[in-house]
Design a protein around this motif. Structure first.
Motif, PDB file in Angstrom:
ATOM      1  N   ARG A  42       0.833  -1.205   0.000  1.00 40.86           N
ATOM      2  CA  ARG A  42       0.000   0.000   0.000  1.00 40.86           C
ATOM      3  C   ARG A  42       0.869   1.256   0.000  1.00 40.86           C
ATOM      4  NH1 ARG A  42      -5.191   1.483   1.033  1.00 40.86           N
ATOM      5  NH2 ARG A  42      -5.467   3.548   1.926  1.00 40.86           N
ATOM      6  N   GLU A  43       1.929   1.249   0.795  1.00 38.19           N
ATOM      7  CA  GLU A  43       2.817   2.407   0.858  1.00 38.19           C
ATOM      8  C   GLU A  43       3.536   2.623  -0.476  1.00 38.19           C
ATOM      9  OE1 GLU A  43       5.235   1.585   4.259  1.00 38.19           O
ATOM     10  OE2 GLU A  43       3.587   1.989   5.653  1.00 38.19           O
ATOM     11  N   ASP A  44       3.940   1.535  -1.121  1.00 32.47           N
ATOM     12  CA  ASP A  44       4.566   1.656  -2.440  1.00 32.47           C
ATOM     13  C   ASP A  44       3.595   2.249  -3.448  1.00 32.47           C
ATOM     14  OD1 ASP A  44       6.917   0.589  -1.515  1.00 32.47           O
ATOM     15  OD2 ASP A  44       6.536  -1.427  -2.314  1.00 32.47           O
ATOM     16  N   SER A  45       2.364   1.772  -3.411  1.00 35.65           N
ATOM     17  CA  SER A  45       1.344   2.286  -4.313  1.00 35.65           C
ATOM     18  C   SER A  45       1.093   3.776  -4.058  1.00 35.65           C
ATOM     19  CB  SER A  45       0.047   1.495  -4.148  1.00 35.65           C
ATOM     20  OG  SER A  45      -0.944   1.997  -4.999  1.00 35.65           O
ATOM     21  N   GLU A  46       1.071   4.150  -2.790  1.00 36.73           N
ATOM     22  CA  GLU A  46       0.834   5.550  -2.442  1.00 36.73           C
ATOM     23  C   GLU A  46       1.980   6.444  -2.915  1.00 36.73           C
ATOM     24  OE1 GLU A  46      -0.146   8.337   1.429  1.00 36.73           O
ATOM     25  OE2 GLU A  46      -0.225   6.155   1.630  1.00 36.73           O
ATOM     26  N   SER A  47       3.214   6.008  -2.742  1.00 35.66           N
ATOM     27  CA  SER A  47       4.333   6.837  -3.175  1.00 35.66           C
ATOM     28  C   SER A  47       4.358   6.981  -4.699  1.00 35.66           C
ATOM     29  CB  SER A  47       5.661   6.289  -2.657  1.00 35.66           C
ATOM     30  OG  SER A  47       5.955   5.055  -3.238  1.00 35.66           O
ATOM     31  N   LEU A  48       4.041   5.915  -5.422  1.00 34.56           N
ATOM     32  CA  LEU A  48       3.955   6.010  -6.878  1.00 34.56           C
ATOM     33  C   LEU A  48       2.789   6.902  -7.310  1.00 34.56           C
ATOM     34  CD1 LEU A  48       4.703   2.312  -7.877  1.00 34.56           C
ATOM     35  CD2 LEU A  48       6.171   4.312  -8.233  1.00 34.56           C
ATOM     36  N   ALA A  49       1.688   6.831  -6.579  1.00 39.43           N
ATOM     37  CA  ALA A  49       0.533   7.674  -6.902  1.00 39.43           C
ATOM     38  C   ALA A  49       0.862   9.145  -6.692  1.00 39.43           C
ATOM     39  CB  ALA A  49      -0.665   7.258  -6.051  1.00 39.43           C
ATOM     40  N   TRP A  50       1.581   9.482  -5.606  1.00 39.27           N
ATOM     41  CA  TRP A  50       1.981  10.870  -5.379  1.00 39.27           C
ATOM     42  C   TRP A  50       2.798  11.374  -6.554  1.00 39.27           C
ATOM     43  CZ3 TRP A  50       0.136  14.484  -2.441  1.00 39.27           C
ATOM     44  CH2 TRP A  50      -0.497  14.166  -1.246  1.00 39.27           C
ATOM     45  N   GLN A  51       3.749  10.568  -7.011  1.00 43.71           N
ATOM     46  CA  GLN A  51       4.601  10.974  -8.115  1.00 43.71           C
ATOM     47  C   GLN A  51       3.778  11.168  -9.392  1.00 43.71           C
ATOM     48  OE1 GLN A  51       7.756   8.235  -8.930  1.00 43.71           O
ATOM     49  NE2 GLN A  51       8.524   9.383 -10.661  1.00 43.71           N
ATOM     50  N   ALA A  52       2.914  10.221  -9.703  1.00 44.65           N
ATOM     51  CA  ALA A  52       2.108  10.303 -10.922  1.00 44.65           C
ATOM     52  C   ALA A  52       1.147  11.487 -10.872  1.00 44.65           C
ATOM     53  CB  ALA A  52       1.337   9.001 -11.124  1.00 44.65           C
ATOM     54  N   CYS A  53       0.529  11.709  -9.730  1.00 42.91           N
ATOM     55  CA  CYS A  53      -0.435  12.808  -9.614  1.00 42.91           C
ATOM     56  C   CYS A  53       0.255  14.176  -9.689  1.00 42.91           C
ATOM     57  CB  CYS A  53      -1.239  12.674  -8.326  1.00 42.91           C
ATOM     58  SG  CYS A  53      -2.363  11.252  -8.348  1.00 42.91           S
ATOM     59  N   ARG A  54       1.448  14.278  -9.115  1.00 46.12           N
ATOM     60  CA  ARG A  54       2.202  15.534  -9.230  1.00 46.12           C
ATOM     61  C   ARG A  54       2.591  15.797 -10.678  1.00 46.12           C
ATOM     62  NH1 ARG A  54       5.635  14.064  -4.196  1.00 46.12           N
ATOM     63  NH2 ARG A  54       4.360  14.951  -2.540  1.00 46.12           N
ATOM     64  N   GLU A  55       2.985  14.741 -11.393  1.00 39.02           N
ATOM     65  CA  GLU A  55       3.351  14.900 -12.799  1.00 39.02           C
ATOM     66  C   GLU A  55       2.138  15.321 -13.624  1.00 39.02           C
ATOM     67  OE1 GLU A  55       5.186  11.241 -13.955  1.00 39.02           O
ATOM     68  OE2 GLU A  55       6.996  11.642 -12.770  1.00 39.02           O
ATOM     69  N   ARG A  56       0.978  14.741 -13.337  1.00 38.45           N
ATOM     70  CA  ARG A  56      -0.242  15.136 -14.056  1.00 38.45           C
ATOM     71  C   ARG A  56      -0.591  16.589 -13.770  1.00 38.45           C
ATOM     72  NH1 ARG A  56      -3.600  10.306 -12.048  1.00 38.45           N
ATOM     73  NH2 ARG A  56      -2.350   8.679 -12.956  1.00 38.45           N
ATOM     74  N   ALA A  57      -0.461  16.986 -12.511  1.00 39.12           N
ATOM     75  CA  ALA A  57      -0.765  18.370 -12.163  1.00 39.12           C
ATOM     76  C   ALA A  57       0.212  19.344 -12.839  1.00 39.12           C
ATOM     77  CB  ALA A  57      -0.703  18.555 -10.633  1.00 39.12           C
ATOM     78  N   ALA A  58       1.478  18.967 -12.904  1.00 38.29           N
ATOM     79  CA  ALA A  58       2.472  19.810 -13.571  1.00 38.29           C
ATOM     80  C   ALA A  58       2.175  19.902 -15.064  1.00 38.29           C
ATOM     81  CB  ALA A  58       3.869  19.273 -13.330  1.00 38.29           C
ATOM     82  N   ALA A  59       1.735  18.814 -15.656  1.00 38.57           N
ATOM     83  CA  ALA A  59       1.409  18.822 -17.085  1.00 38.57           C
ATOM     84  C   ALA A  59       0.213  19.724 -17.373  1.00 38.57           C
ATOM     85  CB  ALA A  59       1.139  17.407 -17.561  1.00 38.57           C
ATOM     86  N   LYS A  60      -0.720  19.781 -16.414  1.00 44.77           N
ATOM     87  CA  LYS A  60      -1.890  20.654 -16.564  1.00 44.77           C
ATOM     88  C   LYS A  60      -1.554  22.109 -16.266  1.00 44.77           C
ATOM     89  CE  LYS A  60      -5.435  17.297 -15.298  1.00 44.77           C
ATOM     90  NZ  LYS A  60      -6.464  16.980 -14.296  1.00 44.77           N
TER      91      LYS A  60
END
Length: 62
Positions: A42-60
């Motif tokens: 779960r923690e691994d999934s959460e850390s990857l999700a933080w990275q992916a969501c930050r990248e999506r927000a930066a792209a927007k």
């Protein structure tokens, strides 16, 4: 002076909004991937999700 406070308040509100959207993105991603075998997964999934969501927000542009 009041104009400065109005602009500062608007900027803080916008920053808070983008942080909330990132948090919601992470929460939704982690929830979508359940069930997890253990807490480490779960923690691994959460850390990857933080990275992916930050990248999506930066792209927007947020």
């Amino acid at each position: 002076m009041y104009r400065f406070f109005a602009v500062a308040s608007a900027l803080l509100a916008f920053a808070g909004c983008s942080q909330w959207q990132t948090y919601k993105c992470v929460r939704d991603t982690v929830s979508r991937n359940e069930p997890y075998y253990n807490q480490a997964d779960r923690e691994d999934s959460e850390s990857l999700a933080w990275q992916a969501c930050r990248e999506r927000a930066a792209a927007k542009g947020n």
